[in-house]
Structure formats: structure tokens, C-alpha cells
Design an enzyme around this catalytic site. Structure first.
Site, mmCIF file in Angstrom:
data_model
loop_
_atom_site.group_PDB
_atom_site.id
_atom_site.type_symbol
_atom_site.label_atom_id
_atom_site.label_comp_id
_atom_site.label_asym_id
_atom_site.label_seq_id
_atom_site.Cartn_x
_atom_site.Cartn_y
_atom_site.Cartn_z
ATOM 1 N N ASP A 27 -1.356 1.480 -0.815
ATOM 2 C CA ASP A 27 -0.621 0.615 0.073
ATOM 3 C C ASP A 27 -0.426 1.011 1.388
ATOM 4 O O ASP A 27 0.420 1.386 2.018
ATOM 5 C CB ASP A 27 0.964 0.486 -0.641
ATOM 6 C CG ASP A 27 1.056 -0.109 -1.851
ATOM 7 O OD1 ASP A 27 -0.198 -0.539 -2.308
ATOM 8 O OD2 ASP A 27 2.042 -0.264 -2.442
ATOM 9 N N LYS A 139 -1.054 -6.348 -5.520
ATOM 10 C CA LYS A 139 -0.478 -5.989 -6.548
ATOM 11 C C LYS A 139 1.088 -6.406 -6.177
ATOM 12 O O LYS A 139 1.519 -6.201 -4.904
ATOM 13 C CB LYS A 139 -0.314 -4.459 -7.005
ATOM 14 C CG LYS A 139 0.433 -3.414 -5.831
ATOM 15 C CD LYS A 139 0.166 -2.130 -6.368
ATOM 16 C CE LYS A 139 0.722 -1.069 -5.224
ATOM 17 N NZ LYS A 139 2.128 -1.284 -5.071
ATOM 18 N N CYS A 172 5.689 3.781 -4.754
ATOM 19 C CA CYS A 172 4.391 3.085 -5.369
ATOM 20 C C CYS A 172 3.360 4.377 -5.935
ATOM 21 O O CYS A 172 2.650 3.997 -6.916
ATOM 22 C CB CYS A 172 3.697 2.363 -4.309
ATOM 23 S SG CYS A 172 4.723 0.678 -4.155
ATOM 24 N N GLN A 212 6.004 21.059 -16.220
ATOM 25 C CA GLN A 212 5.557 21.058 -17.476
ATOM 26 C C GLN A 212 4.138 20.888 -17.931
ATOM 27 O O GLN A 212 3.757 20.494 -18.774
ATOM 28 C CB GLN A 212 6.408 19.663 -18.271
ATOM 29 C CG GLN A 212 7.846 19.798 -18.032
ATOM 30 C CD GLN A 212 8.237 18.652 -18.610
ATOM 31 O OE1 GLN A 212 8.424 18.249 -19.990
ATOM 32 N NE2 GLN A 212 9.106 17.744 -17.789
HETATM 33 N N1 TIU Z 1 4.274 0.936 -1.685
HETATM 34 C C1 TIU Z 1 5.355 1.092 -1.673
HETATM 35 O O1 TIU Z 1 5.822 2.641 -1.863
HETATM 36 N N2 TIU Z 1 6.641 0.275 -1.749
HETATM 37 C C2 TIU Z 1 7.749 0.449 -1.360
HETATM 38 O O2 TIU Z 1 8.696 -0.543 -1.383
HETATM 39 N N3 TIU Z 1 8.020 1.804 -1.023
HETATM 40 C C3 TIU Z 1 9.422 2.232 -0.655
HETATM 41 O O3 TIU Z 1 9.418 3.330 -0.294
HETATM 42 N N4 TIU Z 1 10.343 1.367 -0.128
#
Ligand code: TIU
Length: 230
Positions: A27, A139, A172, A212
Site C-alpha cells: 500500500d 485489495k 495493513c 515469543q
Molecule cells: N494500508 C493501510 O494501512 N490502511 C489503513 O487504513 N491504514 C491506517 O493506518 N489507517
């Protein structure tokens, strides 16, 4: 068999089998890194992320592109134009954003609709743009395995290990690493190639992943070290 990259990871050193290792970039989109995107609409300070993780991500991409790794994969959080893949809870659930800051709205001219595939703001940032031949996985959720073909792509390419980078660390990236771990992929998170809006959460994820005895995976401090080892 085959060449390996030896990394000084925690909780213990890891040897990556290059033939079955993929680079997974999560992302790296304007929606999360740029002012006017979805992360900004959620009320976050987005201005520090780029400097924190894009130089590292660039080093991983440069190194991976010189090798035959099993794959280079870029995910993007991207909804269909009709938002049919965006559940009500995500659209206007507990955080209840004002109407103009919801997924599918235009908040800033030039960025297009927040988190909608094909909008300029939903595209990758220049520093982490996919090249021809690299795999792009859209996604609708936080985890990259939810409602995507990622598991099949990785199986098809014989992937066993993932070098993981991306944003945001605790949303994510962490969700995807946990999904990958459950599916049998060994993951290494590259600390200077991931970032969060909330620094203490990034630090916590790094600790959590390798706790862990490596319950979710491995961590390595610098992309530079991975690049040198590849
Ligand atoms: N890609 C991802 O992490 N989506 C989010 O919505 N992240 C946030 O930190 N909000």
C-alpha cells in the site's frame, strides 16, 4: 538449495532462499502517504511517512529488481467504483467520518475519490511505483489475503518467504503478516521500509512480530542490510 541471503534478523538470524522469496510492498499509495488522501481524511498527520519508509523501500526494490527473486508484488488498498466491496462498517462505521471524508468521496481536487481504484490519489507514490512485470494486487481490506488471489499467486510462484515493507505498520502491514504466517509463509519485516502515523504503534508491532521466538515472523533493521545480502 540455491543461493541464499543471510540476514541479521531478530529473534534469530534468517537465511532467505532467493528462488522462493518474494518482495511484498504493501500500500505505498498516495492515499496513505500524501496530504489529501484517505489517511489524511482519517485525521492523521501523513507528512512524516514518506521520509521514514520510502528511501528504504527504494533500496529493497532496486536490489530485488537486479535479481531473479520469485516475485515482486505491490498491493494497493482500492475499492471498486461502485463500492460494492466496501462494507457499511468501513464506509461509515464506528469512526463515523463526516460525509465528505468517507471512502468514495472527493476530498481534494486532483486526488479523485478516496480509496477508489483508478483515482489519482489511489495510485502508487512515484518512489514505489510498480514496473512492468511486477504484480499488482488490489485489495478491499487491511489484509492482503482477504478477497484477493494473493495466496494462489504465491503458491503458483513457489514462494515460501516474504520480505515485507509498506504502510501502515500496525494496520495493513501487520494484518498481512499475520495472514501470511497462518498460511505458512515465513516473513521478515524491514523496519526502515515501513511506517505508521503513530510511531509507538510501529515500535510495538516490531516487538510483537518477533516476540515469543518469532510468533509472527522476523524483523531486520535496515533495507540497506537486506539489499547488500541479496
Ligand atoms: N494500508 C493501510 O494501512 N490502511 C489503513 O487504513 N491504514 C491506517 O493506518 N489507517
Amino acid at each position: 538449495e540455491g543461493p541464499t541471503a543471510k540476514l541479521n534478523t531478530l529473534p534469530k538470524p534468517l537465511s532467505l532462499p532467493l528462488k522462493s522469496t518474494a518482495l511484498l510492498c504493501i500500500d505505498f499509495q498516495k492515499d496513505f502517504l500524501d496530504v489529501g488522501g484517505f489517511g489524511h481524511a482519517l485525521g492523521n498527520d501523513v507528512t512524516k511517512l514518506a521520509d521514514e519508509c520510502l528511501p528504504g523501500a527504494g533500496k529493497l526494490l532496486d536490489a530485488a529488481r537486479k535479481l531473479p527473486l520469485a516475485a515482486i508484488i505491490h498491493t494497493k488498498e482500492a475499492h471498486r467504483e461502485d463500492l460494492a466491496d466496501c462494507c457499511e462498517m468501513k464506509l461509515c462505521g464506528p469512526r463515523c467520518p463526516p460525509e465528505d471524508k468517507r471512502i468514495g468521496q472527493v476530498m481534494v481536487e486532483g486526488m479523485g475519490r478516496l480509496l477508489v481504484d483508478g483515482s489519482p490519489g489511489n495510485d502508487f507514490v512515484d518512489a514505489a511505483k510498480p514496473l512492468d512485470g511486477e504484480i499488482v494486487v488490489p485489495k478491499p481490506g487491511k489484509g492482503a489475503f482477504f478477497m484477493t488471489g494473493l495466496n494462489e499467486i504465491l503458491r503458483d510462484k513457489g514462494v515460501s518467504h516474504l520480505i515485507v515493507c509498506g504502510v501502515t505498520t500496525e494496520v495493513c502491514v501487520q494484518t498481512t503478516m499475520r495472514e501470511a504466517n497462518d498460511r505458512g509463509y515465513e516473513c521478515v519485516l524491514v523496519e526502515d521500509a515501513t511506517a505508521s502515523y503513530i510511531p509507538k504503534f510501529k515500535a510495538s508491532v516490531i516487538e510483537m512480530v518477533r516476540s515469543q521466538g518469532g510468533i509472527v515472523g522476523y524483523t531486520v533493521e535496515q533495507a540497506e542490510e537486506v539489499a547488500r545480502a541479496l
